[in-house]
Scaffold this motif. Sequence first.
Motif, PDB file in Angstrom:
ATOM      1  N   TRP A 184      37.355  71.962  52.782  1.00 32.92           N
ATOM      2  CA  TRP A 184      36.388  70.927  52.901  1.00 32.92           C
ATOM      3  C   TRP A 184      37.404  70.074  54.023  1.00 32.92           C
ATOM      4  N   ASN A 185      36.755  69.835  55.169  1.00 34.24           N
ATOM      5  CA  ASN A 185      37.565  69.170  56.196  1.00 34.24           C
ATOM      6  C   ASN A 185      37.296  67.440  56.016  1.00 34.24           C
ATOM      7  N   ALA A 186      38.150  66.654  56.716  1.00 33.61           N
ATOM      8  CA  ALA A 186      37.986  65.513  56.769  1.00 33.61           C
ATOM      9  C   ALA A 186      36.617  64.786  57.005  1.00 33.61           C
ATOM     10  N   SER A 187      36.030  65.169  57.839  1.00 29.22           N
ATOM     11  CA  SER A 187      34.648  64.862  58.218  1.00 29.22           C
ATOM     12  C   SER A 187      33.827  65.277  57.161  1.00 29.22           C
ATOM     13  N   ALA A 188      34.078  66.080  56.117  1.00 23.60           N
ATOM     14  CA  ALA A 188      32.937  66.289  55.258  1.00 23.60           C
ATOM     15  C   ALA A 188      33.274  65.285  54.243  1.00 23.60           C
ATOM     16  N   GLN A 189      34.668  64.935  53.705  1.00 24.18           N
ATOM     17  CA  GLN A 189      34.930  63.938  53.192  1.00 24.18           C
ATOM     18  C   GLN A 189      34.204  62.511  53.473  1.00 24.18           C
TER      19      GLN A 189
ATOM     20  N   ASN B 130      20.109  62.955  56.598  1.00 23.38           N
ATOM     21  CA  ASN B 130      19.468  64.094  57.600  1.00 23.38           C
ATOM     22  C   ASN B 130      20.447  64.890  57.904  1.00 23.38           C
ATOM     23  N   VAL B 131      20.695  66.221  57.942  1.00 22.03           N
ATOM     24  CA  VAL B 131      21.533  66.952  58.542  1.00 22.03           C
ATOM     25  C   VAL B 131      21.131  68.076  59.137  1.00 22.03           C
ATOM     26  N   LEU B 132      21.768  68.540  60.373  1.00 20.09           N
ATOM     27  CA  LEU B 132      21.611  69.645  60.881  1.00 20.09           C
ATOM     28  C   LEU B 132      22.768  70.684  60.560  1.00 20.09           C
ATOM     29  N   LEU B 133      22.326  71.820  59.961  1.00 20.55           N
ATOM     30  CA  LEU B 133      23.119  72.727  59.488  1.00 20.55           C
ATOM     31  C   LEU B 133      23.363  74.323  60.360  1.00 20.55           C
ATOM     32  N   THR B 134      24.523  74.449  60.659  1.00 18.48           N
ATOM     33  CA  THR B 134      24.911  75.939  61.125  1.00 18.48           C
ATOM     34  C   THR B 134      25.608  76.630  60.096  1.00 18.48           C
TER      35      THR B 134
ATOM     36  N   THR C  79      40.102  70.512  61.527  1.00 17.80           N
ATOM     37  CA  THR C  79      40.592  69.451  60.987  1.00 17.80           C
ATOM     38  C   THR C  79      39.866  67.955  61.838  1.00 17.80           C
ATOM     39  N   SER C  80      40.058  68.470  63.098  1.00 17.84           N
ATOM     40  CA  SER C  80      39.599  67.228  64.148  1.00 17.84           C
ATOM     41  C   SER C  80      38.181  67.218  64.328  1.00 17.84           C
ATOM     42  N   SER C  81      37.528  68.087  63.907  1.00 17.49           N
ATOM     43  CA  SER C  81      36.067  68.186  64.224  1.00 17.49           C
ATOM     44  C   SER C  81      35.274  66.995  63.769  1.00 17.49           C
ATOM     45  N   ALA C  82      34.373  66.371  64.522  1.00 18.58           N
ATOM     46  CA  ALA C  82      33.641  65.338  63.845  1.00 18.58           C
ATOM     47  C   ALA C  82      32.384  65.764  62.971  1.00 18.58           C
ATOM     48  N   ASP C  83      32.224  66.892  62.961  1.00 18.96           N
ATOM     49  CA  ASP C  83      31.217  67.670  61.901  1.00 18.96           C
ATOM     50  C   ASP C  83      31.845  68.057  60.844  1.00 18.96           C
ATOM     51  N   ALA C  84      31.122  67.990  59.585  1.00 16.82           N
ATOM     52  CA  ALA C  84      31.460  68.389  58.354  1.00 16.82           C
ATOM     53  C   ALA C  84      31.426  69.876  58.396  1.00 16.82           C
TER      54      ALA C  84
ATOM     55  N   LYS D  86      35.904  93.694  57.457  1.00 23.58           N
ATOM     56  CA  LYS D  86      34.597  93.507  57.856  1.00 23.58           C
ATOM     57  C   LYS D  86      33.653  93.269  56.834  1.00 23.58           C
ATOM     58  N   GLN D  87      34.181  93.093  55.561  1.00 23.97           N
ATOM     59  CA  GLN D  87      33.384  92.689  54.304  1.00 23.97           C
ATOM     60  C   GLN D  87      33.098  91.305  54.337  1.00 23.97           C
ATOM     61  N   ILE D  88      31.913  91.060  53.922  1.00 22.78           N
ATOM     62  CA  ILE D  88      31.486  89.545  53.718  1.00 22.78           C
ATOM     63  C   ILE D  88      32.178  88.895  52.436  1.00 22.78           C
ATOM     64  N   ILE D  89      32.987  87.765  52.706  1.00 21.39           N
ATOM     65  CA  ILE D  89      33.628  87.248  51.630  1.00 21.39           C
ATOM     66  C   ILE D  89      33.161  85.887  51.345  1.00 21.39           C
ATOM     67  N   GLY D  90      32.298  85.225  52.206  1.00 19.83           N
ATOM     68  CA  GLY D  90      31.532  84.076  51.885  1.00 19.83           C
ATOM     69  C   GLY D  90      30.723  83.659  53.388  1.00 19.83           C
ATOM     70  N   SER D  91      30.641  82.272  53.306  1.00 24.49           N
ATOM     71  CA  SER D  91      29.977  81.885  54.731  1.00 24.49           C
ATOM     72  C   SER D  91      30.756  80.618  54.780  1.00 24.49           C
ATOM     73  N   SER D  92      30.374  80.157  56.070  1.00 22.89           N
ATOM     74  CA  SER D  92      30.986  78.841  56.541  1.00 22.89           C
ATOM     75  C   SER D  92      29.583  77.918  56.975  1.00 22.89           C
ATOM     76  N   LYS D  93      29.789  76.657  56.619  1.00 22.67           N
ATOM     77  CA  LYS D  93      28.722  75.730  57.054  1.00 22.67           C
ATOM     78  C   LYS D  93      29.187  74.659  57.953  1.00 22.67           C
ATOM     79  N   ILE D  94      28.530  74.313  58.936  1.00 20.58           N
ATOM     80  CA  ILE D  94      28.755  73.242  59.627  1.00 20.58           C
ATOM     81  C   ILE D  94      27.713  72.180  59.709  1.00 20.58           C
ATOM     82  N   ALA D  95      27.831  71.049  58.996  1.00 17.68           N
ATOM     83  CA  ALA D  95      26.645  69.931  59.042  1.00 17.68           C
ATOM     84  C   ALA D  95      27.175  68.596  59.918  1.00 17.68           C
ATOM     85  N   ARG D  96      26.067  68.551  60.794  1.00 14.58           N
ATOM     86  CA  ARG D  96      26.127  67.265  61.565  1.00 14.58           C
ATOM     87  C   ARG D  96      25.233  66.200  61.044  1.00 14.58           C
ATOM     88  N   ASP D  97      25.473  64.962  60.847  1.00 11.18           N
ATOM     89  CA  ASP D  97      24.819  63.834  60.341  1.00 11.18           C
ATOM     90  C   ASP D  97      23.983  63.436  61.443  1.00 11.18           C
ATOM     91  N   ILE D  98      22.467  63.670  61.124  1.00 14.77           N
ATOM     92  CA  ILE D  98      21.466  63.081  62.078  1.00 14.77           C
ATOM     93  C   ILE D  98      20.691  61.937  61.653  1.00 14.77           C
TER      94      ILE D  98
END
Length: 298
Positions: free
Chosen positions: A183-188, A244-248, A165-170, A257-269
């Motif tokens: 979808w967190n606040a920074s993504a919005q 331009n974004v840097l994605l993790t 919630t508090s992260s500056a990254d989406a 341990k079954q894969i149910i999806g993925s997370s994405k962290i986007a930093r606006d560069i």
Amino acid sequence: MGPYGEAYYSEQVMMDFSQSLSLPPLDLLSTTQAVLDSIPAHIAILDDTARIVMVNRAWRNFAKMSEADKDYLGHNYLEVCERAVGSEAAEAARTAEYIRAVLAGNPGPFRMEYPCATPQGDFWFALTVSELRGARWGRVMVTHEDITSYKQAILASAHLAAIVTSSADAILSITPEGRIMSWNASAQQMFGYRPEEIIGQSVFRLIPLELHDEERGILARLCRGESLPHQDTVRLTKEGVRLNVLLTRSPIRDDQKQIIGSSKIARDITNLRQAERALKESEQRYRALSEAQKRFVS
């Protein structure tokens, strides 16, 4: 007798059985004890005066682990509660209240959760006090169930939620099919979509058309559990502005341990890339001016 040759019940219990049952009391008590010992929760059986007349193996083992000098077999549970001091006093008082209510005719069950500090570490327990029906040698059953792992999971989840919630990254999570789940606040702020507009929609809304094939391949790799390096790429806002974004990215796994999806962290560069381009253009102009001065002098 208990499985290790210890009596887990009081002599009075055996006398009560002798007077009320035709079966040999030792055999029936041993069966009852075996049943209680198979239960992982810590259990104490109280008579109509709140005296502890039987405990199970989990109760005794926890008493040993917590370095208690006794398991309180034969002691009055209400008196034990009344002797509690410090941080334990409030929970002990509520436990005593529950026991008195059951002895007064309210069958319960009464429940509460409480922390417990021991030399071996901190625990959380769920206490249940209820009427013991159909047993002439007991009136109340007190159960302490270890919920430490559950509490730790809740605290970890709350901590993670606070970070997201508090992260500056989406930060967003995506299903294996590419649907946005969170979808967190920074993504919005970064992309312009409110959660109700974008959750459940395809992540390809955020991706330029020329990068769709690349994204499909990345999603497939994440579903296989692969770890991916940071990616310097382009994404689209709600208004169609290219960022331009840097994605993790990382796979998300469930308890099995079954894969149910993925997370994405986007930093606006975007600003960084603009500054780099401006610097590069400035350097090019400087070199061009320097070359022009050299030619003029010569």
